[in-house]
Design a protein around this motif. Structure first.
Motif, PDB file in Angstrom:
ATOM      1  N   VAL A  83       0.831  -1.213   0.000  1.00 31.59           N
ATOM      2  CA  VAL A  83       0.000   0.000   0.000  1.00 31.59           C
ATOM      3  C   VAL A  83       0.860   1.255   0.000  1.00 31.59           C
ATOM      4  O   VAL A  83       0.365   2.338  -0.331  1.00 31.59           O
ATOM      5  N   THR A 104       2.625   0.142  -5.699  1.00 32.81           N
ATOM      6  CA  THR A 104       1.400   0.024  -4.912  1.00 32.81           C
ATOM      7  C   THR A 104       0.462  -0.959  -5.608  1.00 32.81           C
ATOM      8  O   THR A 104       0.283  -0.913  -6.824  1.00 32.81           O
ATOM      9  N   VAL A 163      -0.638  -4.519   3.559  1.00 31.29           N
ATOM     10  CA  VAL A 163      -1.900  -4.900   4.199  1.00 31.29           C
ATOM     11  C   VAL A 163      -2.187  -6.345   3.813  1.00 31.29           C
ATOM     12  O   VAL A 163      -2.205  -6.690   2.630  1.00 31.29           O
ATOM     13  N   GLY A 213       4.682  -0.235   2.953  1.00 32.23           N
ATOM     14  CA  GLY A 213       3.472  -0.523   3.722  1.00 32.23           C
ATOM     15  C   GLY A 213       2.813  -1.751   3.122  1.00 32.23           C
ATOM     16  O   GLY A 213       2.749  -1.912   1.895  1.00 32.23           O
ATOM     17  N   ARG A 216      -4.710  -6.529   8.438  1.00 32.51           N
ATOM     18  CA  ARG A 216      -3.623  -6.016   9.273  1.00 32.51           C
ATOM     19  C   ARG A 216      -2.643  -5.227   8.417  1.00 32.51           C
ATOM     20  O   ARG A 216      -2.249  -5.654   7.338  1.00 32.51           O
ATOM     21  N   GLU A 217      -2.239  -4.076   8.951  1.00 35.40           N
ATOM     22  CA  GLU A 217      -1.284  -3.243   8.228  1.00 35.40           C
ATOM     23  C   GLU A 217       0.084  -3.345   8.903  1.00 35.40           C
ATOM     24  O   GLU A 217       0.190  -3.333  10.123  1.00 35.40           O
ATOM     25  N   TYR A 218       1.111  -3.464   8.067  1.00 35.28           N
ATOM     26  CA  TYR A 218       2.484  -3.580   8.552  1.00 35.28           C
ATOM     27  C   TYR A 218       3.312  -2.448   7.966  1.00 35.28           C
ATOM     28  O   TYR A 218       3.135  -2.058   6.807  1.00 35.28           O
ATOM     29  N   GLY A 273       1.232   1.152  11.036  1.00 34.52           N
ATOM     30  CA  GLY A 273       1.205  -0.305  10.924  1.00 34.52           C
ATOM     31  C   GLY A 273       2.106  -0.960  11.955  1.00 34.52           C
ATOM     32  O   GLY A 273       2.813  -0.293  12.713  1.00 34.52           O
TER      33      GLY A 273
END
Length: 140
Positions: A78, A108, A89, A87, A94-96, A128
């Motif tokens: 992302v 992206t 997802v 980034g 869940r975002e990291y 994240g």
């Protein structure tokens, strides 16, 4: 005058629970095992043995039996680019915030598989769950 049987007297015929004698040379209706013998024109039984029984069903495990690696993620980039911050997802939302110098360029929307380790404390790669990239590769 007819004679009535006296108590304790036996009759000439065998008791009903015993099989009547069959003259020798004539096939009997039942072999010594007590199982019926098929007569001509009747199908032969498939098996004289009892079918096997299934073992008792075990109880369900209390904990998951499939080990799932917690250091491997799959998801969509992302926040991409040439790094070192990305980034990610995952499908479960869940975002990291991933850090990895020299890991390549990912646009992206690219679906990737990432092996992670604990985050480098002094580096902030945005919103994240922070983690460091050990290995990253595009999927598909």
């Amino acid at each position: 005058m007819s004679e009535e049987p006296t108590p304790g007297a036996t009759s000439a015929s065998p008791p009903p629970s015993l099989p009547a004698e069959v003259p020798s040379g004539t096939p009997s209706a039942q072999p010594p095992s007590g199982r019926p013998v098929p007569s001509a024109g009747r199908p032969t039984p498939l098996s004289a043995t009892e079918p096997p029984t299934l073992p008792k069903t075990p109880t369900l495990p209390k904990t998951p039996t499939d080990s799932r690696r917690t250091d491997v993620l799959a998801g969509r980039i992302v926040r991409g680019g040439s790094g070192p911050c990305y980034g990610l997802v995952t499908d479960d939302g869940r975002e990291y915030a991933l850090y990895g110098a020299g890991m390549g360029s990912y646009g992206t929307g690219t679906t990737v598989k990432v092996t992670i380790s604990s985050a480098v404390p002094r580096i902030d790669c945005g919103p994240g769950i922070p983690a460091s990239i050990v290995k990253i590769s595009p999927v598909g």
